[in-house]
Every structure is written in structure tokens, then in C-alpha cells.
Design an enzyme around this catalytic site. Structure first.
Site, PDB file in Angstrom:
ATOM      1  N   ASP A  30       9.074   5.323  11.601  1.00 30.28           N
ATOM      2  CA  ASP A  30       9.034   4.275  12.621  1.00 30.28           C
ATOM      3  C   ASP A  30      10.385   4.282  13.334  1.00 30.28           C
ATOM      4  OD1 ASP A  30       6.382   2.824  11.847  1.00 30.28           O
ATOM      5  OD2 ASP A  30       7.433   3.176   9.980  1.00 30.28           O
ATOM      6  N   LEU A  43       3.013  10.575   6.195  1.00 25.71           N
ATOM      7  CA  LEU A  43       2.347   9.606   5.313  1.00 25.71           C
ATOM      8  C   LEU A  43       2.366   8.231   5.969  1.00 25.71           C
ATOM      9  CD1 LEU A  43       3.769  10.644   1.815  1.00 25.71           C
ATOM     10  CD2 LEU A  43       1.637  11.377   2.916  1.00 25.71           C
ATOM     11  N   SER A  44       1.252   7.531   5.836  1.00 27.68           N
ATOM     12  CA  SER A  44       1.140   6.190   6.404  1.00 27.68           C
ATOM     13  C   SER A  44       0.043   5.440   5.669  1.00 27.68           C
ATOM     14  CB  SER A  44       0.778   6.289   7.894  1.00 27.68           C
ATOM     15  OG  SER A  44       0.325   5.029   8.367  1.00 27.68           O
ATOM     16  N   SER A  45       0.258   4.138   5.500  1.00 25.08           N
ATOM     17  CA  SER A  45      -0.800   3.330   4.874  1.00 25.08           C
ATOM     18  C   SER A  45      -2.075   3.409   5.703  1.00 25.08           C
ATOM     19  CB  SER A  45      -0.342   1.883   4.755  1.00 25.08           C
ATOM     20  OG  SER A  45       0.887   1.846   4.058  1.00 25.08           O
ATOM     21  N   ASN A  81       0.860  -1.194   0.000  1.00 22.87           N
ATOM     22  CA  ASN A  81       0.000   0.000   0.000  1.00 22.87           C
ATOM     23  C   ASN A  81       0.898   1.247   0.000  1.00 22.87           C
ATOM     24  OD1 ASN A  81      -2.300   1.870   1.853  1.00 22.87           O
ATOM     25  ND2 ASN A  81      -2.741   0.977  -0.116  1.00 22.87           N
ATOM     26  N   LEU A  82       1.718   1.276  -1.008  1.00 26.90           N
ATOM     27  CA  LEU A  82       2.848   2.210  -1.021  1.00 26.90           C
ATOM     28  C   LEU A  82       2.432   3.663  -1.239  1.00 26.90           C
ATOM     29  CD1 LEU A  82       5.335   0.046  -3.119  1.00 26.90           C
ATOM     30  CD2 LEU A  82       4.992   0.084  -0.638  1.00 26.90           C
ATOM     31  N   HIS A  83       3.188   4.552  -0.623  1.00 29.16           N
ATOM     32  CA  HIS A  83       2.993   5.996  -0.782  1.00 29.16           C
ATOM     33  C   HIS A  83       4.370   6.636  -0.963  1.00 29.16           C
ATOM     34  CE1 HIS A  83       4.331   6.060   3.332  1.00 29.16           C
ATOM     35  NE2 HIS A  83       3.289   5.350   3.734  1.00 29.16           N
ATOM     36  N   GLY A 109       6.328   8.085   0.970  1.00 26.63           N
ATOM     37  CA  GLY A 109       7.298   7.738   2.023  1.00 26.63           C
ATOM     38  C   GLY A 109       8.078   6.494   1.630  1.00 26.63           C
ATOM     39  N   HIS A 110       7.333   5.459   1.214  1.00 28.95           N
ATOM     40  CA  HIS A 110       7.995   4.233   0.759  1.00 28.95           C
ATOM     41  C   HIS A 110       8.863   4.519  -0.474  1.00 28.95           C
ATOM     42  CE1 HIS A 110       4.179   2.434   2.556  1.00 28.95           C
ATOM     43  NE2 HIS A 110       5.119   1.789   3.220  1.00 28.95           N
TER      44      HIS A 110
END
Ligand code: AMP
Length: 281
Positions: free
Chosen positions: A151, A185-187, A32-34, A36-37
Site C-alpha cells: 500500500d 499477497l492480500s486479504s 485475515n493475516l498472511h 505479508g502481515h
């Protein structure tokens, strides 16, 4: 870009890269990439010849009342995004592929730095992370591995076991990617109702405000309390607001660089964020 779903397949694909002494970069994700990833992948692309991204929703890092079943699984969309940032291999194994069907009797447990912050509300979570990241490291055998500072505690745990167990991997931390309004940003942001999405950036605002207060010499305990009050007033259920050294040791006063940590629920969604505050003597 190639999709691999088996350990054997990935190892076979990486064999020639390894034989040619190529530098292998690895970005572990739950999908569920955004952006950030994708920033992690961009960093990997800069430093490495071959970039591997894993997409695996790891069951053993979720607590019994957490969102393992409902966690968004969007492989098709993730593949399209990864294509745009120059990923070479997606590794998307099944749970069976990763854990087999015999009981696992080995655990990896990092003490001390997992005892509180997210470790308190999520018992066993960091063991689950340590086990899966170790497995993935053994499968991919990367030269560099990239993790987000979003994280922060997880990154510290990974650095710790990599050092403690002499894993020959360079762990690279990447700064937090935020939406324009400051929300990290976070899933899990996808779980937020429209109304709560408007409130969520308050976390970053209170952290930035706290930074200013610390720089103006307001006592640390008062600053932490004012974050709690502001978030509770905005409708959050605060899990923790804490200040730590960069190595996650407790700090009583602002006399060194610190990290401010927040975990708070808005509606049913638990959000985490942190901010590093530089000490200027
Ligand atoms: P996840 O898919 O949530 O397990 O995250 C995979 C990796 O992406 C972890 O190293 C996270 O710290 C990192 N990551 C997630 N969100 C962000 C963000 N907003 N900024 C930077 N890194 C992130």
C-alpha cells in the site's frame, strides 16, 4: 502473547514496558493475516522489545459500496499465526471502543498525495486511514510502526502526517510479500474465483515486463499504455496505471527512480500492486 480488546487494558499492559524504557513496535492490520502481515511482525520483532499488532476493520476507511461488511474477520486463525512470529500483544478493539458513541468532529486529511491513484476512486479513504492510524498511535504510543509497501500510497500518507504533526514515531516500510506466481499477497485475494486467481498474477508479470521495457529505453507513456492493453486483454477492468517518483510526484519520462502503480478489477475484486524501478544513468 496476550489479547487486549480495550484501550484501557492495552495501556495498562504497556505501562510497565514503557516504564522499563522498552522499545515498542507496532503493526496495524485489519486482520485475515498472511505472510505479508507476518513479515511486518518479523521486522518489528527484530527491531523492538515489545511487539503490538492491532486487528481492526476500520469502518471509516471503507466507501459505501465497498466490502466493509464482508471483509474477512478471522481472529482465531490470526492469533495462531501471530503466536508463531513472536507478537506480544494483539489489540483487537470493537468499533465502539475505537469510535465511542459521540460524533467525531476531528479529521486528519493529507492533501496533494491523496488526490489521485487510489484517492480518486476511494474518496475519503485516506482520511479514514489517517484518523484510525493516529488514534492507534495515540493508544499504543510506539517507537516504531511498520507498514507494507504493498500500500505504497498509504505508506506515503502515513509518513507525511507523522512528519507534519511531529509524531515521535519511526515509520518503517516493508517490501511487498508475493505468492510464488508473483501475485501480491492480500486479504482480498480470498475473494477471487479459481479462474480469476489464475489470471491475477498477470498484474505483476506486466509490471516486470514494463520494468524491462523501461530499462531498454522504451518511452514511459508507451510502457504504461502497454500495461493497460495487456491487462484489459486478460480480462481486467483497469482503474489506473501510473508512474510516479518515489515521493509520488508525477513523472513524464524515466529519468529517475520510479514506482509503477496498477489498480485493476478482476471479477468483483479490486487488486493493487506496484513496482519500484531503479534508474541507471
Ligand atoms: P491490511 O490488513 O490490508 O490493512 O494491511 C496491514 C498492513 O500490512 C499494511 O501496512 C499493508 O501495507 C501490509 N501488507 C498487506 N499486504 C502486504 C504484502 N503483500 N506485503 C507487504 N505488506 C503487506
Amino acid at each position: 502473547m496476550k489479547l487486549e480488546t480495550t484501550i484501557q487494558g492495552l495501556c495498562a499492559s504497556l505501562k510497565s514496558a514503557r516504564a522499563e524504557q522498552k522499545i515498542i513496535g507496532f503493526v496495524p492490520t485489519m486482520g485475515n493475516l498472511h505472510q505479508g502481515h507476518l513479515n511486518l511482525v518479523r521486522e518489528a520483532r527484530k527491531k523492538c522489545d515489545v511487539v503490538v499488532v492491532s486487528i481492526f476493520v476500520n469502518p471509516i476507511q471503507f466507501g459505501p459500496n465497498e466490502d466493509y461488511d464482508s471483509y474477512p474477520r478471522t481472529l482465531e486463525q490470526d492469533s495462531q499465526l501471530l503466536e508463531t512470529v513472536g507478537c506480544d500483544y494483539i489489540f483487537a478493539p470493537s468499533v465502539e471502543q475505537m469510535y465511542g458513541n459521540k460524533p467525531r468532529l476531528t479529521n486528519i486529511s493529507v492533501s496533494n498525495i491523496t488526490a489521485d491513484l487510489c484517492g480518486l476512486q476511494r474518496p475519503g479513504h485516506f482520511d479514514g486511514v489517517a484518523v484510525v492510524v493516529t488514534k492507534l498511535f495515540n493508544i499504543v504510543r510506539p517507537d516504531y510502526a511498520f507498514f507494507g509497501e504493498k500500500d505504497y500510497q498509504q505508506l506515503a500518507v502515513i509518513r507525511q502526517f507523522v512528519r507534519d504533526l511531529n509524531m515521535p514515531i519511526d515509520v518503517v516500510g516493508v517490501p511487498i510479500a508475493r505468492a510464488e506466481d508473483g501475485l501480491a499477497l492480500s486479504s482480498r485475494n480470498g475473494y477471487l474465483s479459481e479462474e480469476n486467481r489464475q489470471i491475477a498474477p498477470m498484474i505483476y508479470k506486466t509490471l516486470k515486463n514494463a520494468e524491462q521495457e523501461l530499462l531498454q529505453a522504451k518511452p514511459l507513456d508507451e510502457v504504461l499504455e502497454s500495461i493497460k492493453v495487456a491487462l484489459t486483454g486478460a480480462g481486467f477492468i483497469v482503474d489506473y496505471v501510473e508512474a510516479r517518483s518515489l515521493e509520488l510526484q508525477k513523472v513524464e519520462t524515466f529519468n529517475q527512480d520510479v514506482v509503477l502503480f496498477v489498480a485493476a478489477k478482476i471479477g468483483a475484486t479490486r487488486l493493487i500492486d506496484n513496482l519500484q524501478v531503479k534508474y541507471i544513468s
